[in-house]
Design an enzyme around this catalytic site. Structure first.
Site, PDB file in Angstrom:
ATOM      1  N   LEU A  42       0.661  -1.495   0.234  1.00 48.74           N
ATOM      2  CA  LEU A  42       0.032   0.061   0.261  1.00 48.74           C
ATOM      3  C   LEU A  42       1.116   1.114  -0.284  1.00 48.74           C
ATOM      4  CD1 LEU A  42      -2.885  -0.872   2.424  1.00 48.74           C
ATOM      5  CD2 LEU A  42      -2.319  -1.423  -0.217  1.00 48.74           C
ATOM      6  N   ASP A 133       7.714  -3.683 -21.657  1.00 49.55           N
ATOM      7  CA  ASP A 133       7.899  -3.798 -23.081  1.00 49.55           C
ATOM      8  C   ASP A 133       8.822  -3.256 -22.887  1.00 49.55           C
ATOM      9  OD1 ASP A 133       6.925  -1.790 -22.566  1.00 49.55           O
ATOM     10  OD2 ASP A 133       5.627  -1.913 -24.752  1.00 49.55           O
ATOM     11  N   SER A 158      12.548   1.397 -16.069  1.00 56.90           N
ATOM     12  CA  SER A 158      12.717  -0.140 -16.740  1.00 56.90           C
ATOM     13  C   SER A 158      14.371  -0.589 -17.143  1.00 56.90           C
ATOM     14  CB  SER A 158      12.916   0.972 -18.867  1.00 56.90           C
ATOM     15  OG  SER A 158      13.650   1.766 -18.633  1.00 56.90           O
ATOM     16  N   LYS A 161      13.347  -2.597 -14.243  1.00 57.33           N
ATOM     17  CA  LYS A 161      12.866  -4.476 -14.098  1.00 57.33           C
ATOM     18  C   LYS A 161      13.229  -5.120 -15.539  1.00 57.33           C
ATOM     19  CE  LYS A 161       8.357  -4.602 -14.203  1.00 57.33           C
ATOM     20  NZ  LYS A 161       7.694  -4.811 -12.645  1.00 57.33           N
ATOM     21  N   ASN A 187      -0.741  -0.285 -20.362  1.00 59.23           N
ATOM     22  CA  ASN A 187      -1.869  -0.492 -20.136  1.00 59.23           C
ATOM     23  C   ASN A 187      -2.929   0.903 -19.898  1.00 59.23           C
ATOM     24  OD1 ASN A 187      -2.335  -3.678 -18.222  1.00 59.23           O
ATOM     25  ND2 ASN A 187      -0.622  -2.860 -20.082  1.00 59.23           N
ATOM     26  N   PRO A 212      -0.071  18.538 -19.696  1.00 60.88           N
ATOM     27  CA  PRO A 212       0.424  18.492 -20.261  1.00 60.88           C
ATOM     28  C   PRO A 212       1.474  17.394 -21.219  1.00 60.88           C
ATOM     29  CG  PRO A 212       0.426  17.971 -17.579  1.00 60.88           C
ATOM     30  CD  PRO A 212      -0.543  18.045 -18.666  1.00 60.88           C
ATOM     31  N   ARG A 285      10.589  14.811 -20.972  1.00 53.37           N
ATOM     32  CA  ARG A 285      11.606  14.090 -19.960  1.00 53.37           C
ATOM     33  C   ARG A 285      12.578  13.184 -20.277  1.00 53.37           C
ATOM     34  NH1 ARG A 285       8.240   8.098 -20.131  1.00 53.37           N
ATOM     35  NH2 ARG A 285       7.157   9.179 -17.615  1.00 53.37           N
ATOM     36  N   PRO A 286      13.505  13.325 -19.601  1.00 49.45           N
ATOM     37  CA  PRO A 286      14.851  13.346 -20.396  1.00 49.45           C
ATOM     38  C   PRO A 286      15.239  12.072 -20.115  1.00 49.45           C
ATOM     39  CG  PRO A 286      15.122  14.365 -17.030  1.00 49.45           C
ATOM     40  CD  PRO A 286      12.995  13.762 -18.541  1.00 49.45           C
ATOM     41  N   GLY A 287      16.013  11.855 -20.943  1.00 50.35           N
ATOM     42  CA  GLY A 287      15.683  10.389 -22.116  1.00 50.35           C
ATOM     43  C   GLY A 287      14.472   9.256 -22.182  1.00 50.35           C
TER      44      GLY A 287
HETATM   45  P1  NAD Z   1       1.030   0.596  -9.526  1.00 46.40           P
HETATM   46  O1  NAD Z   1       2.476   1.630  -9.819  1.00 46.40           O
HETATM   47  O2  NAD Z   1      -0.741   1.176  -9.809  1.00 46.40           O
HETATM   48  O3  NAD Z   1       0.895  -0.704  -8.727  1.00 46.40           O
HETATM   49  C1  NAD Z   1       1.805  -0.953  -8.163  1.00 46.40           C
HETATM   50  C2  NAD Z   1       1.595  -1.746  -6.858  1.00 46.40           C
HETATM   51  O4  NAD Z   1       2.363  -2.970  -6.661  1.00 46.40           O
HETATM   52  C3  NAD Z   1       0.339  -0.650  -5.893  1.00 46.40           C
HETATM   53  O5  NAD Z   1      -0.126  -1.541  -5.192  1.00 46.40           O
HETATM   54  C4  NAD Z   1       1.963  -0.618  -4.499  1.00 46.40           C
HETATM   55  O6  NAD Z   1       1.758  -0.994  -3.309  1.00 46.40           O
HETATM   56  C5  NAD Z   1       2.739  -2.390  -4.686  1.00 46.40           C
HETATM   57  N1  NAD Z   1       4.163  -2.296  -4.508  1.00 46.40           N
HETATM   58  C6  NAD Z   1       5.005  -1.389  -4.905  1.00 46.40           C
HETATM   59  N2  NAD Z   1       6.132  -1.356  -3.444  1.00 46.40           N
HETATM   60  C7  NAD Z   1       5.730  -2.591  -3.193  1.00 46.40           C
HETATM   61  C8  NAD Z   1       6.470  -3.289  -2.230  1.00 46.40           C
HETATM   62  N3  NAD Z   1       7.475  -3.224  -1.996  1.00 46.40           N
HETATM   63  N4  NAD Z   1       6.051  -4.706  -1.546  1.00 46.40           N
HETATM   64  C9  NAD Z   1       4.647  -4.400  -1.847  1.00 46.40           C
HETATM   65  N5  NAD Z   1       3.994  -3.785  -2.711  1.00 46.40           N
HETATM   66  C10 NAD Z   1       4.292  -2.743  -3.911  1.00 46.40           C
HETATM   67  O7  NAD Z   1       1.204   0.256 -11.119  1.00 46.40           O
HETATM   68  P2  NAD Z   1       0.032  -1.319 -12.016  1.00 46.40           P
HETATM   69  O8  NAD Z   1       0.389  -0.154 -13.411  1.00 46.40           O
HETATM   70  O9  NAD Z   1      -0.909  -1.971 -12.157  1.00 46.40           O
HETATM   71  O10 NAD Z   1       1.492  -1.922 -12.643  1.00 46.40           O
HETATM   72  C11 NAD Z   1       1.601  -3.140 -11.950  1.00 46.40           C
HETATM   73  C12 NAD Z   1       2.730  -4.285 -13.014  1.00 46.40           C
HETATM   74  O11 NAD Z   1       2.871  -4.445 -13.917  1.00 46.40           O
HETATM   75  C13 NAD Z   1       4.126  -3.582 -12.459  1.00 46.40           C
HETATM   76  O12 NAD Z   1       5.350  -4.747 -11.990  1.00 46.40           O
HETATM   77  C14 NAD Z   1       5.011  -2.433 -13.585  1.00 46.40           C
HETATM   78  O13 NAD Z   1       6.428  -2.879 -14.247  1.00 46.40           O
HETATM   79  C15 NAD Z   1       4.007  -3.675 -15.014  1.00 46.40           C
HETATM   80  N6  NAD Z   1       3.655  -3.275 -16.145  1.00 46.40           N
HETATM   81  C16 NAD Z   1       2.734  -1.982 -16.046  1.00 46.40           C
HETATM   82  C17 NAD Z   1       2.370  -1.322 -17.296  1.00 46.40           C
HETATM   83  C18 NAD Z   1       1.156  -0.150 -17.919  1.00 46.40           C
HETATM   84  O14 NAD Z   1       1.663   0.763 -18.079  1.00 46.40           O
HETATM   85  N7  NAD Z   1       1.128   0.387 -16.662  1.00 46.40           N
HETATM   86  C19 NAD Z   1       2.668  -2.166 -18.455  1.00 46.40           C
HETATM   87  C20 NAD Z   1       3.319  -3.203 -18.584  1.00 46.40           C
HETATM   88  C21 NAD Z   1       3.719  -4.164 -17.296  1.00 46.40           C
HETATM   89  P1  TYD Z   2       3.208   7.272 -19.218  1.00 43.54           P
HETATM   90  O1  TYD Z   2       1.816   7.392 -18.892  1.00 43.54           O
HETATM   91  O2  TYD Z   2       3.924   7.697 -18.179  1.00 43.54           O
HETATM   92  O3  TYD Z   2       4.063   5.930 -18.972  1.00 43.54           O
HETATM   93  P2  TYD Z   2       5.915   5.583 -19.880  1.00 43.54           P
HETATM   94  O4  TYD Z   2       6.389   6.468 -20.051  1.00 43.54           O
HETATM   95  O5  TYD Z   2       5.597   4.114 -19.275  1.00 43.54           O
HETATM   96  O6  TYD Z   2       5.038   5.346 -21.081  1.00 43.54           O
HETATM   97  O7  TYD Z   2       3.331   7.937 -20.126  1.00 43.54           O
HETATM   98  C1  TYD Z   2       2.768   7.654 -21.184  1.00 43.54           C
HETATM   99  C2  TYD Z   2       3.596   8.499 -22.427  1.00 43.54           C
HETATM  100  O8  TYD Z   2       2.689  10.043 -22.624  1.00 43.54           O
HETATM  101  C3  TYD Z   2       4.960   8.836 -22.320  1.00 43.54           C
HETATM  102  O9  TYD Z   2       5.302   9.375 -24.370  1.00 43.54           O
HETATM  103  C4  TYD Z   2       5.203  10.384 -21.650  1.00 43.54           C
HETATM  104  C5  TYD Z   2       4.339  11.070 -22.315  1.00 43.54           C
HETATM  105  N1  TYD Z   2       3.360  11.548 -21.281  1.00 43.54           N
HETATM  106  C6  TYD Z   2       3.283  13.181 -20.776  1.00 43.54           C
HETATM  107  O10 TYD Z   2       3.350  13.668 -22.524  1.00 43.54           O
HETATM  108  N2  TYD Z   2       2.433  13.968 -20.427  1.00 43.54           N
HETATM  109  C7  TYD Z   2       2.723  13.452 -18.931  1.00 43.54           C
HETATM  110  O11 TYD Z   2       1.716  14.021 -18.103  1.00 43.54           O
HETATM  111  C8  TYD Z   2       2.428  11.559 -18.655  1.00 43.54           C
HETATM  112  C9  TYD Z   2       2.327  11.182 -17.316  1.00 43.54           C
HETATM  113  C10 TYD Z   2       3.202  11.427 -19.985  1.00 43.54           C
END
Ligand code: NAD
Ligand code: TYD
Length: 355
Positions: A42, A133, A158, A161, A187, A212, A285-287
């Site tokens: 949490l 990815d 990344s 990960k 997602n 933004p 964003r840097p990088g």
């Molecule tokens: P999120 O940030 O919404 O949720 C992360 C959850 O992990 C939270 O509930 C947080 O409380 C819990 N958490 C954080 N540190 C913890 C710890 N030390 N111990 C136990 N719980 C902990 O993330 P999400 O978007 O649901 O992503 C979930 C997973 O999917 C991540 O591993 C992320 O790298 C991967 N992923 C996400 C996306 C995306 O687009 N969101 C895409 C590909 C992969």
């Molecule tokens: P994000 O949802 O942070 O996912 P990721 O960086 O993991 O792909 O960002 C998606 C794209 O949107 C990314 O190219 C960065 C851009 N972005 C903005 O332009 N403005 C914003 O405020 C945010 C959060 C992301």
């Protein structure tokens, strides 16, 4: 009445965006055949409101704990026997990893290794590492990431990960642990924390705040509806081969600025006007990775998985969900998140950017 033993799941990070959708997916699909422990620290991103509908479900239990703390995971595995471990727990936001990488190293790397050790000792049937990815780095205008693309991460998120993926690989090679890695594209859908692009834009249009857009908004992401990610993980867990990596993607590339404009148009139709005037280009964003795009042919050919929700339907459902769940959204926006938002956008970009 069936006397079959229930399949037991440890879902880490189950109070977050994808994890909470996955737990609800499991109960919707297998209800009486599964028992699920949701183990989550949490952090700011974990929200038990995401799982309200399961509070009285007999097969569901929440335990608070940290995947990187051996004391927390030791008792978890001593007291439970799991068939499956699905590791969603992570620090998940690139921008936060740029501000402070420490929790990313602790949770994403040390936490994954600790869980792998516990799962090995506990003899689980399969450990699935939910990866991204983003471990492959950035593409130019052409090409797709395959499972054989080199790891070339560019952000602290990344890189952490990718490090976790290598530890999962090592557990397979060294100990013969039964592990799978899935690498999914971006997602979107219900319950996503509003720091990420799509819910941030929806929330800001509702609040009539600036939208933004980093750089020129030309960066490309491959978007997948969260329920499809959950279905792919379920398929990989049940049908996948230990030691394999499966890419998961939506075959749905969009430039950020096109997504923002689409959200503005769809929200205008729903009575939330004025979005276009709110667009604000801010320093990049840097990088910043230019483009992500997934070749998901392996999971389709080997396991028969393909996404079911097209983007047009998914984005409409997502906007409708946020509009109907504004108390959930406003609760987040008014909490710790407001301090992050202030630091990330209002202080940093105060005197820069153009409308
Ligand atoms: P999120 O940030 O919404 O949720 C992360 C959850 O992990 C939270 O509930 C947080 O409380 C819990 N958490 C954080 N540190 C913890 C710890 N030390 N111990 C136990 N719980 C902990 O993330 P999400 O978007 O649901 O992503 C979930 C997973 O999917 C991540 O591993 C992320 O790298 C991967 N992923 C996400 C996306 C995306 O687009 N969101 C895409 C590909 C992969
Ligand atoms: P994000 O949802 O942070 O996912 P990721 O960086 O993991 O792909 O960002 C998606 C794209 O949107 C990314 O190219 C960065 C851009 N972005 C903005 O332009 N403005 C914003 O405020 C945010 C959060 C992301």
């Amino acid at each position: 009445m069936s006397s079959k033993r229930k399949q037991t799941y440890l879902v880490t990070g189950g109070a977050g965006f994808i994890g909470s959708n996955f737990i609800k997916y499991l109960f919707a699909k297998y209800r009486d055949a599964v028992s699920v422990v949701n183990f989550d620290l949490l952090t700011y991103a974990g929200n038990l409101d995401n799982l309200k509908e399961l509070e009285t479900e007999p097969g569901y239990r929440f335990l608070r704990g940290d995947i990187s703390k051996t004391a927390d995971t030791g008792s978890l595995f001593d007291e439970n026997s799991f068939d499956y471990v699905v590791n969603f727990a992570a620090e998940s936001h690139v921008d936060r990893s740029i501000l402070d990488s420490a929790p990313f190293i602790k949770t994403n790397i040390a936490g994954t290794q600790n869980l792998l050790d516990c799962a090995r000792r506990g003899g689980v049937k399969m450990f699935l590492q939910v990866s991204t990815d983003e471990v492959y780095g950035s593409l130019g205008g052409e090409g797709l990431f395959t499972e054989d693309s080199p790891l070339a991460p560019n952000s602290p998120y990344s890189a952490s990960k990718a490090a976790a993926d290598l530890l999962v690989r090592a557990a397979f090679k060294t100990y013969g642990s039964r592990v799978i890695i899935t690498r999914c594209s971006n997602n979107y859908g219900p319950f996503q924390f509003p720091e990420k692009l799509i819910p941030l834009m929806i929330a800001n249009i509702i609040k009539k705040k600036d939208l933004p857009v980093y750089g020129r908004g030309e960066n490309v992401r491959d978007w997948l509806y969260v329920a499809d990610h959950c279905a792919a993980i379920d398929t990989a867990l049940r049908e996948g081969t230990a030691g394999e990596i499966y890419n998961i993607g939506g075959n749905n590339e969009y430039k950020n600025i096109d997504i923002v404009n689409l959200i503005i148009d769809l929200m205008e139709k729903r009575g939330c006007g004025g979005g276009k005037s709110l667009i604000k280009y801010v320093p990049d964003r840097p990088g910043h990775d230019l483009r992500y795009a997934i070749d998901a042919s392996k999971i389709k050919k080997r396991l028969g998985f393909a996404p079911a929700v097209d983007f047009e339907r998914g984005i409409a459902m997502t906007i409708d969900w946020y509009l109907s769940n504004q108390p959930w959204l406003m609760n987040i926006i008014s909490g710790e998140y407001s301090r992050y938002y202030e630091e990330m956008y209002l202080t940093k970009y105060k005197n820069s950017g153009e409308k």
